[in-house]
Design a protein around this motif. Structure first.
Motif, PDB file in Angstrom:
ATOM      1  N   LEU A  63       4.773   9.953  -7.246  1.00  0.00           N
ATOM      2  CA  LEU A  63       5.866  10.484  -8.376  1.00  0.00           C
ATOM      3  C   LEU A  63       5.261  10.700  -9.789  1.00  0.00           C
ATOM      4  CD1 LEU A  63       8.568   7.803  -7.008  1.00  0.00           C
ATOM      5  CD2 LEU A  63       8.536  10.388  -6.828  1.00  0.00           C
ATOM      6  N   LEU A  64       4.411   9.748  -9.927  1.00  0.00           N
ATOM      7  CA  LEU A  64       3.740   9.996 -11.645  1.00  0.00           C
ATOM      8  C   LEU A  64       2.813  11.316 -11.714  1.00  0.00           C
ATOM      9  CD1 LEU A  64       2.957   8.936 -14.414  1.00  0.00           C
ATOM     10  CD2 LEU A  64       1.049   7.526 -13.386  1.00  0.00           C
TER      11      LEU A  64
ATOM     12  N   ARG B  12       3.288   5.818  -2.938  1.00  0.00           N
ATOM     13  CA  ARG B  12       4.322   6.647  -3.438  1.00  0.00           C
ATOM     14  C   ARG B  12       4.524   6.558  -4.760  1.00  0.00           C
ATOM     15  NH1 ARG B  12       9.626   5.036  -4.582  1.00  0.00           N
ATOM     16  NH2 ARG B  12       9.340   2.918  -4.097  1.00  0.00           N
ATOM     17  N   ALA B  13       4.346   5.518  -5.595  1.00  0.00           N
ATOM     18  CA  ALA B  13       4.506   5.429  -7.072  1.00  0.00           C
ATOM     19  C   ALA B  13       3.571   6.454  -7.651  1.00  0.00           C
ATOM     20  CB  ALA B  13       4.120   4.155  -7.329  1.00  0.00           C
ATOM     21  N   LYS B  14       2.227   6.561  -7.242  1.00  0.00           N
ATOM     22  CA  LYS B  14       1.134   7.277  -7.782  1.00  0.00           C
ATOM     23  C   LYS B  14       1.629   8.938  -7.498  1.00  0.00           C
ATOM     24  CE  LYS B  14      -2.090   6.022  -9.503  1.00  0.00           C
ATOM     25  NZ  LYS B  14      -2.034   5.424 -10.742  1.00  0.00           N
TER      26      LYS B  14
ATOM     27  N   TYR C 140       3.840   1.562  -1.318  1.00  0.00           N
ATOM     28  CA  TYR C 140       4.515   1.542  -2.566  1.00  0.00           C
ATOM     29  C   TYR C 140       3.316   2.344  -3.562  1.00  0.00           C
ATOM     30  CZ  TYR C 140       5.972   0.613  -7.236  1.00  0.00           C
ATOM     31  OH  TYR C 140       6.354   0.796  -8.480  1.00  0.00           O
ATOM     32  N   ILE C 141       2.151   1.865  -3.351  1.00  0.00           N
ATOM     33  CA  ILE C 141       1.357   2.413  -4.397  1.00  0.00           C
ATOM     34  C   ILE C 141       1.165   3.951  -4.201  1.00  0.00           C
ATOM     35  CG2 ILE C 141      -1.295   2.420  -4.971  1.00  0.00           C
ATOM     36  CD1 ILE C 141      -1.440  -0.373  -4.599  1.00  0.00           C
TER      37      ILE C 141
ATOM     38  N   ALA D  32       0.728  -1.245   0.060  1.00  0.00           N
ATOM     39  CA  ALA D  32       0.040  -0.133  -0.074  1.00  0.00           C
ATOM     40  C   ALA D  32       0.929   1.251   0.170  1.00  0.00           C
ATOM     41  CB  ALA D  32      -0.989  -0.193   1.153  1.00  0.00           C
TER      42      ALA D  32
ATOM     43  N   GLU E 243       3.411  13.893  -9.807  1.00  0.00           N
ATOM     44  CA  GLU E 243       4.558  15.065 -10.004  1.00  0.00           C
ATOM     45  C   GLU E 243       4.848  15.262 -11.461  1.00  0.00           C
ATOM     46  OE1 GLU E 243       7.166  14.881  -6.379  1.00  0.00           O
ATOM     47  OE2 GLU E 243       8.538  15.061  -7.931  1.00  0.00           O
ATOM     48  N   ASP E 244       5.083  14.177 -12.053  1.00  0.00           N
ATOM     49  CA  ASP E 244       5.784  14.193 -13.644  1.00  0.00           C
ATOM     50  C   ASP E 244       4.455  14.661 -14.423  1.00  0.00           C
ATOM     51  OD1 ASP E 244       8.111  13.345 -12.686  1.00  0.00           O
ATOM     52  OD2 ASP E 244       7.894  11.479 -13.574  1.00  0.00           O
ATOM     53  N   LEU E 245       3.249  14.321 -14.022  1.00  0.00           N
ATOM     54  CA  LEU E 245       2.058  14.744 -14.958  1.00  0.00           C
ATOM     55  C   LEU E 245       1.839  16.294 -15.001  1.00  0.00           C
ATOM     56  CD1 LEU E 245      -0.202  11.795 -14.852  1.00  0.00           C
ATOM     57  CD2 LEU E 245       1.357  12.276 -16.648  1.00  0.00           C
TER      58      LEU E 245
END
Lengths: 57, 171
Positions: free
Chosen positions: A17-18, A13-15, A10-11, A8, A20-22
């Protein structure tokens, strides 16, 4: 010692980061992305309608 | 999106993953009008390593061999970012298991069922997730009996009442 990251965590953190890029994308890129999603969604709904029609036969 | 779905199917064929299922806004778009999204969420069963760490390196390596470009915690295929997400809860595991295989413009893709999408949205519980549930219910896209059973099994009754309140409170 640092403990292992849970699935959970990880999800989240990964979301993050994405996102942030978007967010860093330009406005024209965001508009193109929205148009792409509209087109993809038409194919997706057609796939679902075809599956439902097949199931109803 | 075609390239992403082909790559996910290739991962299964190569034995890199057991299976996958598309969730999130892209999965919702199979059932309702397009929602704004910019990424594809693919949920997979991910065994934990002995150290307890999550290891997506095998999946990322295989996706890069299939043409993806590794970014921070996602893989870019053309304009589409793909996120590989683990089965973080028993509800997500069940959603992966019960996903529906659909023909997307000639490519088979496994997609979460609407009852699971709504239950996961309840579990996540942000305002936009609850609104998504309301949208599914209003559009009558959900098997209500199956959904109610899921709500009970996963203890989501309070969250569902919040969704019902979105309309009841406004009227």
């Amino acid at each position: 010692m640092e403990r292992a990251e849970t699935k959970a965590e990880y999800i989240i953190r990964a979301k993050a980061l994405l996102r942030e890029d978007l967010r860093a994308k330009s406005w024209p890129e965001k508009v193109r992305s929205s148009e792409r999603m509209n087109e993809a969604s038409k194919l997706a709904r057609a796939a679902m309608e075809a599956a439902r029609a097949k199931a109803a036969r | 999106m075609h390239e992403v779905f082909r790559a996910l199917n290739a991962l299964v064929e190569q034995g890199v993953i057991q299976t996958y299922a598309i969730g999130g806004a892209v999965a919702a778009s199979f059932y309702t009008e397009a929602l704004q999204t910019e990424d594809i969420d693919a949920f997979v069963y991910l065994p934990e390593t002995q150290s307890g760490l999550l290891d997506l390196s095998g999946i990322y390596t295989a996706l890069m061999a299939l043409g993806g470009k590794l970014q921070r915690e996602y893989i870019q295929f053309g304009p589409w970012p793909l996120q590989i997400l683990p089965d973080a809860t028993p509800l997500v595991s069940e959603a992966i298991r019960d996903a529906e295989a659909l023909d997307y413009d000639g490519i088979v893709v496994r997609v979460f069922r609407p009852e699971h999408l709504c239950s996961i949205a309840l579990q996540t519980g942000r305002a936009k997730d609850l609104l998504r549930v309301r949208m599914f219910l209003d559009a009558e896209k959900v098997d209500l009996a199956a959904f109610q059973q899921m709500v009970v099994r996963f203890g989501l009754g309070d969250r569902l009442r919040k969704v019902e309140g979105l309309i009841d409170g406004a009227s």
